[in-house]
Design a protein around this motif. Structure first.
Motif, PDB file in Angstrom:
ATOM      1  N   ALA A  69     -11.047  -0.654   0.631  1.00  0.00           N
ATOM      2  CA  ALA A  69     -10.535  -0.532  -0.949  1.00  0.00           C
ATOM      3  C   ALA A  69      -9.184  -1.398  -1.020  1.00  0.00           C
ATOM      4  CB  ALA A  69     -10.303   0.921  -1.312  1.00  0.00           C
ATOM      5  N   ILE A  70      -9.356  -2.330  -2.143  1.00  0.00           N
ATOM      6  CA  ILE A  70      -8.246  -3.050  -2.387  1.00  0.00           C
ATOM      7  C   ILE A  70      -7.297  -2.634  -3.477  1.00  0.00           C
ATOM      8  CG2 ILE A  70      -9.459  -4.511  -3.953  1.00  0.00           C
ATOM      9  CD1 ILE A  70      -7.821  -6.930  -2.792  1.00  0.00           C
ATOM     10  N   SER A  71      -5.922  -2.766  -3.329  1.00  0.00           N
ATOM     11  CA  SER A  71      -5.111  -2.079  -4.262  1.00  0.00           C
ATOM     12  C   SER A  71      -3.895  -3.288  -4.462  1.00  0.00           C
ATOM     13  CB  SER A  71      -4.690  -0.668  -4.084  1.00  0.00           C
ATOM     14  OG  SER A  71      -3.985  -0.711  -2.944  1.00  0.00           O
ATOM     15  N   ARG A  72      -3.225  -3.017  -5.833  1.00  0.00           N
ATOM     16  CA  ARG A  72      -1.966  -3.980  -5.730  1.00  0.00           C
ATOM     17  C   ARG A  72      -0.803  -3.028  -6.139  1.00  0.00           C
ATOM     18  NH1 ARG A  72      -3.260  -9.768  -8.036  1.00  0.00           N
ATOM     19  NH2 ARG A  72      -1.074  -9.967  -7.639  1.00  0.00           N
ATOM     20  N   ASP A  73       0.151  -3.409  -5.822  1.00  0.00           N
ATOM     21  CA  ASP A  73       1.669  -2.910  -6.399  1.00  0.00           C
ATOM     22  C   ASP A  73       1.944  -4.288  -7.127  1.00  0.00           C
ATOM     23  OD1 ASP A  73       4.063  -2.238  -6.976  1.00  0.00           O
ATOM     24  OD2 ASP A  73       4.433  -1.238  -5.287  1.00  0.00           O
ATOM     25  N   ASN A  74       1.876  -4.313  -8.509  1.00  0.00           N
ATOM     26  CA  ASN A  74       2.353  -5.435  -9.259  1.00  0.00           C
ATOM     27  C   ASN A  74       3.847  -5.606  -9.186  1.00  0.00           C
ATOM     28  OD1 ASN A  74      -0.497  -5.958  -9.870  1.00  0.00           O
ATOM     29  ND2 ASN A  74      -0.469  -4.720 -11.393  1.00  0.00           N
ATOM     30  N   ARG A  75       4.600  -4.675  -9.242  1.00  0.00           N
ATOM     31  CA  ARG A  75       5.977  -4.555  -9.245  1.00  0.00           C
ATOM     32  C   ARG A  75       6.392  -5.463  -7.978  1.00  0.00           C
ATOM     33  NH1 ARG A  75       9.852  -1.181  -7.641  1.00  0.00           N
ATOM     34  NH2 ARG A  75       8.325   0.288  -6.918  1.00  0.00           N
ATOM     35  N   LYS A  76       5.713  -4.938  -6.824  1.00  0.00           N
ATOM     36  CA  LYS A  76       6.371  -5.624  -5.580  1.00  0.00           C
ATOM     37  C   LYS A  76       5.399  -6.981  -5.304  1.00  0.00           C
ATOM     38  CE  LYS A  76       7.811  -1.376  -3.538  1.00  0.00           C
ATOM     39  NZ  LYS A  76       7.525  -0.476  -2.154  1.00  0.00           N
ATOM     40  N   ASN A  77       4.467  -7.097  -6.171  1.00  0.00           N
ATOM     41  CA  ASN A  77       3.543  -8.322  -5.994  1.00  0.00           C
ATOM     42  C   ASN A  77       2.911  -8.149  -4.441  1.00  0.00           C
ATOM     43  OD1 ASN A  77       2.100 -10.379  -7.099  1.00  0.00           O
ATOM     44  ND2 ASN A  77       3.413 -11.991  -6.479  1.00  0.00           N
ATOM     45  N   THR A  78       2.371  -7.233  -4.185  1.00  0.00           N
ATOM     46  CA  THR A  78       1.667  -6.874  -2.989  1.00  0.00           C
ATOM     47  C   THR A  78       0.234  -6.277  -3.118  1.00  0.00           C
ATOM     48  OG1 THR A  78       3.750  -6.281  -1.786  1.00  0.00           O
ATOM     49  CG2 THR A  78       1.909  -5.532  -1.025  1.00  0.00           C
ATOM     50  N   VAL A  79      -0.471  -6.834  -2.417  1.00  0.00           N
ATOM     51  CA  VAL A  79      -1.954  -6.222  -2.286  1.00  0.00           C
ATOM     52  C   VAL A  79      -2.157  -5.737  -0.948  1.00  0.00           C
ATOM     53  CG1 VAL A  79      -2.905  -8.508  -1.194  1.00  0.00           C
ATOM     54  CG2 VAL A  79      -4.390  -6.826  -2.744  1.00  0.00           C
ATOM     55  N   PHE A  80      -2.843  -4.796  -0.951  1.00  0.00           N
ATOM     56  CA  PHE A  80      -3.303  -3.637  -0.051  1.00  0.00           C
ATOM     57  C   PHE A  80      -4.498  -3.872   0.226  1.00  0.00           C
ATOM     58  CE2 PHE A  80       0.846  -1.979   0.470  1.00  0.00           C
ATOM     59  CZ  PHE A  80       1.500  -2.015  -0.848  1.00  0.00           C
ATOM     60  N   LEU A  81      -5.218  -3.449   1.600  1.00  0.00           N
ATOM     61  CA  LEU A  81      -6.630  -3.513   2.074  1.00  0.00           C
ATOM     62  C   LEU A  81      -6.967  -2.100   2.732  1.00  0.00           C
ATOM     63  CD1 LEU A  81      -9.546  -4.890   1.570  1.00  0.00           C
ATOM     64  CD2 LEU A  81      -8.937  -5.870   3.793  1.00  0.00           C
ATOM     65  N   GLN A  82      -7.222  -0.987   2.349  1.00  0.00           N
ATOM     66  CA  GLN A  82      -7.514   0.125   2.996  1.00  0.00           C
ATOM     67  C   GLN A  82      -8.612  -0.130   3.795  1.00  0.00           C
ATOM     68  OE1 GLN A  82      -5.436   2.760   3.763  1.00  0.00           O
ATOM     69  NE2 GLN A  82      -7.085   3.266   4.943  1.00  0.00           N
ATOM     70  N   MET A  83      -8.851   0.042   4.926  1.00  0.00           N
ATOM     71  CA  MET A  83     -10.060  -0.113   5.728  1.00  0.00           C
ATOM     72  C   MET A  83     -10.365   1.226   6.292  1.00  0.00           C
ATOM     73  SD  MET A  83      -9.438  -4.066   7.223  1.00  0.00           S
ATOM     74  CE  MET A  83      -8.376  -3.503   8.311  1.00  0.00           C
ATOM     75  N   ASN A  84     -11.696   1.760   6.069  1.00  0.00           N
ATOM     76  CA  ASN A  84     -11.929   3.153   6.745  1.00  0.00           C
ATOM     77  C   ASN A  84     -13.243   2.804   7.296  1.00  0.00           C
ATOM     78  OD1 ASN A  84      -9.765   4.422   5.284  1.00  0.00           O
ATOM     79  ND2 ASN A  84     -10.882   4.541   3.367  1.00  0.00           N
ATOM     80  N   SER A  85     -13.321   3.710   8.277  1.00  0.00           N
ATOM     81  CA  SER A  85     -14.767   3.635   8.875  1.00  0.00           C
ATOM     82  C   SER A  85     -15.113   2.210   9.648  1.00  0.00           C
ATOM     83  CB  SER A  85     -15.929   4.064   8.153  1.00  0.00           C
ATOM     84  OG  SER A  85     -15.878   5.279   7.532  1.00  0.00           O
TER      85      SER A  85
END
Length: 123
Positions: A69-85
């Protein structure tokens, strides 16, 4: 110019989870879309996921749908990639990428790249 710095890679076992982060610095309008690619040893670079800040559009690569799952914190201009299984096939160098325009799965359409973070999944 946009600089991208990834973090969060590591060595995990199959079935575990891991979260990658990528922070962009520089003109924000040049990093509208931020995403992830990966490249395993001896293989071509593969699209993983990307998200547009302006439209909210998200794309996932077929091999990670339902697990990542990808998500973004626009305030910090950071993108995350949550990798499961996680699976051994997920072992690769993961690269953050950014572009000024909308989401695309083509790596040649991303202007800015991070140096990568290694993810290794043991069986």
């Amino acid at each position: 110019q946009v600089q991208l710095v990834e973090s969060g890679g590591g060595f995990v076992q199959a079935g575990d989870s891991l979260r990658l982060a990528c922070t962009a610095s520089g003109p924000r309008d040049l990093s509208n879309t931020m995403g992830w690619f990966r490249q395993a040893a001896g293989k071509e670079r593969e699209f993983v996921a990307a998200k547009s800040q302006l439209s909210g559009t998200i794309y996932y690569g077929d091999s990670v749908k339902g697990r990542f799952a990808i998500s973004r914190d626009n305030r910090k201009n950071t993108v995350f990639l949550q990798m499961n299984s996680l699976k051994p096939d997920d072992t690769a160098m993961y690269y953050c990428a950014a572009r000024e325009y909308g989401v695309t799965t083509r790596d040649d359409e991303y202007e800015f790249w991070g140096r990568g973070t290694q993810v290794t999944v043991s069986s």
